[in-house]
Scaffold this active site. Structure first.
Site, PDB file in Angstrom:
ATOM      1  NE  ARG A  99       5.601  -0.045  10.404  1.00 32.29           N
ATOM      2  CZ  ARG A  99       4.484  -0.130   9.688  1.00 32.29           C
ATOM      3  NH1 ARG A  99       4.404   0.445   8.494  1.00 32.29           N
ATOM      4  NH2 ARG A  99       3.440  -0.781  10.155  1.00 32.29           N
ATOM      5  NE  ARG A 131      -5.390   0.028   8.530  1.00 30.20           N
ATOM      6  CZ  ARG A 131      -4.102  -0.227   8.563  1.00 30.20           C
ATOM      7  NH1 ARG A 131      -3.666  -1.295   9.193  1.00 30.20           N
ATOM      8  NH2 ARG A 131      -3.242   0.561   8.002  1.00 30.20           N
ATOM      9  CE  LYS A 178      -2.076  -1.099   3.915  1.00 28.26           C
ATOM     10  NZ  LYS A 178      -1.371  -2.350   4.274  1.00 28.26           N
ATOM     11  NE  ARG A 202       7.599  -1.966   6.529  1.00 31.91           N
ATOM     12  CZ  ARG A 202       6.278  -1.935   6.664  1.00 31.91           C
ATOM     13  NH1 ARG A 202       5.526  -1.509   5.675  1.00 31.91           N
ATOM     14  NH2 ARG A 202       5.721  -2.357   7.778  1.00 31.91           N
ATOM     15  NE  ARG A 251       1.724  -4.666  11.278  1.00 32.21           N
ATOM     16  CZ  ARG A 251       2.834  -4.472  10.566  1.00 32.21           C
ATOM     17  NH1 ARG A 251       3.995  -4.887  11.018  1.00 32.21           N
ATOM     18  NH2 ARG A 251       2.778  -3.861   9.415  1.00 32.21           N
TER      19      ARG A 251
HETATM   20  P1  AP5 Z   1       4.810  -1.470   2.009  1.00 33.51           P
HETATM   21  O1  AP5 Z   1       4.472  -0.690   0.792  1.00 33.51           O
HETATM   22  O2  AP5 Z   1       5.518  -0.761   3.110  1.00 33.51           O
HETATM   23  O3  AP5 Z   1       3.520  -2.266   2.544  1.00 33.51           O
HETATM   24  P2  AP5 Z   1       2.209  -1.741   3.271  1.00 33.51           P
HETATM   25  O4  AP5 Z   1       1.049  -2.407   2.642  1.00 33.51           O
HETATM   26  O5  AP5 Z   1       2.219  -0.251   3.334  1.00 33.51           O
HETATM   27  O6  AP5 Z   1       2.425  -2.400   4.700  1.00 33.51           O
HETATM   28  P3  AP5 Z   1       2.273  -1.788   6.145  1.00 33.51           P
HETATM   29  O7  AP5 Z   1       3.060  -2.688   7.055  1.00 33.51           O
HETATM   30  O8  AP5 Z   1       2.624  -0.332   6.174  1.00 33.51           O
HETATM   31  O9  AP5 Z   1       0.749  -1.977   6.398  1.00 33.51           O
HETATM   32  P4  AP5 Z   1       0.012  -1.987   7.747  1.00 33.51           P
HETATM   33  O10 AP5 Z   1      -1.363  -1.793   7.315  1.00 33.51           O
HETATM   34  O11 AP5 Z   1       0.259  -3.163   8.578  1.00 33.51           O
HETATM   35  O12 AP5 Z   1       0.685  -0.796   8.587  1.00 33.51           O
HETATM   36  P5  AP5 Z   1       0.307   0.743   8.748  1.00 33.51           P
HETATM   37  O13 AP5 Z   1       1.547   1.495   8.881  1.00 33.51           O
HETATM   38  O14 AP5 Z   1      -0.682   1.148   7.760  1.00 33.51           O
HETATM   39  O15 AP5 Z   1       5.712  -2.714   1.524  1.00 33.51           O
HETATM   40  C1  AP5 Z   1       6.253  -3.612   2.479  1.00 33.51           C
HETATM   41  C2  AP5 Z   1       7.677  -4.036   2.030  1.00 33.51           C
HETATM   42  O16 AP5 Z   1       7.588  -4.763   0.819  1.00 33.51           O
HETATM   43  C3  AP5 Z   1       8.613  -2.849   1.749  1.00 33.51           C
HETATM   44  O17 AP5 Z   1       9.886  -3.212   2.165  1.00 33.51           O
HETATM   45  C4  AP5 Z   1       8.569  -2.700   0.211  1.00 33.51           C
HETATM   46  O18 AP5 Z   1       9.769  -2.176  -0.298  1.00 33.51           O
HETATM   47  C5  AP5 Z   1       8.328  -4.131  -0.231  1.00 33.51           C
HETATM   48  N1  AP5 Z   1       7.491  -4.232  -1.429  1.00 33.51           N
HETATM   49  C6  AP5 Z   1       6.365  -3.518  -1.721  1.00 33.51           C
HETATM   50  N2  AP5 Z   1       5.841  -3.918  -2.900  1.00 33.51           N
HETATM   51  C7  AP5 Z   1       6.649  -4.924  -3.358  1.00 33.51           C
HETATM   52  C8  AP5 Z   1       6.621  -5.740  -4.516  1.00 33.51           C
HETATM   53  N3  AP5 Z   1       5.660  -5.622  -5.444  1.00 33.51           N
HETATM   54  N4  AP5 Z   1       7.589  -6.665  -4.672  1.00 33.51           N
HETATM   55  C9  AP5 Z   1       8.590  -6.810  -3.716  1.00 33.51           C
HETATM   56  N5  AP5 Z   1       8.666  -6.062  -2.605  1.00 33.51           N
HETATM   57  C10 AP5 Z   1       7.693  -5.122  -2.422  1.00 33.51           C
HETATM   58  O19 AP5 Z   1      -0.411   0.712  10.182  1.00 33.51           O
HETATM   59  C11 AP5 Z   1       0.369   0.465  11.334  1.00 33.51           C
HETATM   60  C12 AP5 Z   1      -0.518   0.364  12.550  1.00 33.51           C
HETATM   61  O20 AP5 Z   1      -1.232   1.598  12.734  1.00 33.51           O
HETATM   62  C13 AP5 Z   1      -1.610  -0.703  12.506  1.00 33.51           C
HETATM   63  O21 AP5 Z   1      -1.121  -1.969  12.881  1.00 33.51           O
HETATM   64  C14 AP5 Z   1      -2.616  -0.136  13.512  1.00 33.51           C
HETATM   65  O22 AP5 Z   1      -2.150  -0.316  14.834  1.00 33.51           O
HETATM   66  C15 AP5 Z   1      -2.536   1.365  13.223  1.00 33.51           C
HETATM   67  N6  AP5 Z   1      -3.511   1.757  12.178  1.00 33.51           N
HETATM   68  C16 AP5 Z   1      -3.233   2.253  10.938  1.00 33.51           C
HETATM   69  N7  AP5 Z   1      -4.356   2.509  10.253  1.00 33.51           N
HETATM   70  C17 AP5 Z   1      -5.393   2.162  11.077  1.00 33.51           C
HETATM   71  C18 AP5 Z   1      -6.800   2.162  10.918  1.00 33.51           C
HETATM   72  N8  AP5 Z   1      -7.399   2.587   9.781  1.00 33.51           N
HETATM   73  N9  AP5 Z   1      -7.556   1.741  11.967  1.00 33.51           N
HETATM   74  C19 AP5 Z   1      -6.984   1.344  13.149  1.00 33.51           C
HETATM   75  N10 AP5 Z   1      -5.642   1.288  13.339  1.00 33.51           N
HETATM   76  C20 AP5 Z   1      -4.853   1.697  12.311  1.00 33.51           C
HETATM   77 MG    MG Z   2       2.392   1.187   4.859  1.00 40.94          MG
END
Ligand code: AP5
Ligand code: MG
Length: 212
Positions: free
Chosen positions: A159, A88, A13, A126, A170
């Protein structure tokens, strides 16, 4: 354009949000980045969110909805946006619909499907920028200069919630709480599913096609 990017942790994402924003000429936001930004500024919201994020749990709806709605309502985001990781939960999705009623609903909801073993590999390797939060991967998408961001030269870090135990939690919270949201958009007919396990460039190409 009002676009939602959905998918499990590590599905890409964050990697694709800025690409989507640039081709649709709107801003993107990640709810996780907003929490981490609050944490780096040591705000009350950031400290509270950390107690959930460190355990892999979702931050409570009232706080999350309030935070993302204020971003959406900023004058510079009125023409559209890309939301990464919001909504979400069903309550978040309903609140978004209520708020968008006046300015038209969501145009596209994009879901990245990636098998679990691949997600674990991605999150284990990552690294992301402390300043602008651009994500990199030690093997799949390394920065040009080791340890520093290509965009802003900020320091790269891992992270805390990317440890294997927290990643597993998660993933399980995602399955339990976000599956009903996916089902909801499926029924509404605006869900586009993309194979997120392809290379970054191939996923970008699928996104271009999805927008046509
Ligand atoms: P990356 O693009 O970083 O993946 P991502 O989908 O953004 O993963 P996140 O871990 O950020 O998602 P998340 O939803 O768990 O965490 P968030 O920060 O939103 O890619 C991952 C890795 O893969 C990178 O190293 C990248 O280089 C590599 N990659 C990408 N595409 C690739 C490809 N095609 N091929 C190979 N490699 C690739 O949320 C964190 C926390 O915040 C949550 O756990 C929760 O506690 C809270 N939170 C956030 N939003 C909410 C919400 N709406 N409601 C409640 N709590 C929330
Ligand atoms: Mg992310």
């Amino acid at each position: 354009m009002k676009i939602i990017l959905m998918g499990p942790p590590g599905s890409g994402k964050g990697t694709q949000a800025s690409f989507m924003a640039s081709i649709t000429e709107v801003n993107s936001v990640s709810s996780g980045d907003l929490f981490r930004d609050n944490l780096s500024r040591d705000t009350e919201l950031g400290r509270m969110a950390k107690t959930y994020m460190d355990r892999g749990k979702y931050v409570p709806d009232d706080v999350t909805i309030g935070m993302v709605m204020s971003w959406i309502e900023a004058p510079e985001n009125k023409k559209g946006f890309v939301l990464d990781g919001f909504p979400r939960t069903l309550l978040q999705a309903e609140s978004l619909d209520d708020r968008l009623g006046a300015i038209g609903g969501i145009d596209k909801v994009i879901l990245f499907n990636v098998p679990e073993p691949e997600l674990i590999k991605r999150l284990a390797g990552r690294i992301l920028c402390r300043k602008c939060q651009t994500p990199y991967h030690k093997v799949f998408s390394p920065p040009i200069k080791q340890g520093f961001c290509d965009m802003c030269d900020g320091e790269l870090f891992q992270r805390q919630d990317d440890s294997e135990a927290v990643v597993r939690e998660r993933l399980s919270v995602y399955t339990e709480e976000t599956s009903p949201v996916i089902q909801r958009y499926k029924e509404l007919g605006n869900l586009i599913e993309i194979d997120g396990s392809l290379s970054i460039e191939e996923v970008e190409q699928s996104l271009r096609e999805a927008l046509e």
